[in-house]
Design an enzyme around this catalytic site. Sequence first.
Site, PDB file in Angstrom:
ATOM      1  CG  LEU A   1      -2.029  -0.739   1.544  1.00 56.50           C
ATOM      2  CD1 LEU A   1      -2.260  -0.868   3.032  1.00 56.50           C
ATOM      3  CD2 LEU A   1      -3.214  -0.076   0.900  1.00 56.50           C
ATOM      4  CB  CYS A   2       1.965   4.010  -1.587  1.00 55.22           C
ATOM      5  SG  CYS A   2       1.306   4.137  -3.256  1.00 55.22           S
ATOM      6  NE  ARG A   3      -0.711  11.064  -1.478  1.00 53.05           N
ATOM      7  CZ  ARG A   3      -1.195  11.710  -2.541  1.00 53.05           C
ATOM      8  NH1 ARG A   3      -2.478  11.929  -2.657  1.00 53.05           N
ATOM      9  NH2 ARG A   3      -0.389  12.151  -3.474  1.00 53.05           N
TER      10      ARG A   3
END
Length: 114
Positions: free
Chosen positions: A65-67
Amino acid sequence: MHFGSLPTVGVDALTPEDFLLDVREDDEWEAGHAEGALHIPMSEFTARYGELTEAAPEGGKVYVLCRVGGRSAQVAQYLIQQVIDAVNVDGGMQAWEATGRPVSDGKGGSGTVI
């Protein structure tokens, strides 16, 4: 956004048992994250790679996950090259928050995605 053969999954397909790796930077993590996720910022990832191999489930998938999904796609691609079963989470933490999944500030309160 298309990353060729990169395995990608939507937030709605994740279960509480899935192993999450958050590659956002420290300020983003501190503002809000998925409870139970392992946090290794992309900028420190290669130096801290051993933390992932110790924490990840043996033979299991790593959901990155990232933004929004760009940085996580790069890390997932790297992990696949290291023969780790990695999956990019499409939409990242923005999608996580938008679907009503809990966002933690790590201090017992609710966080926010920045």
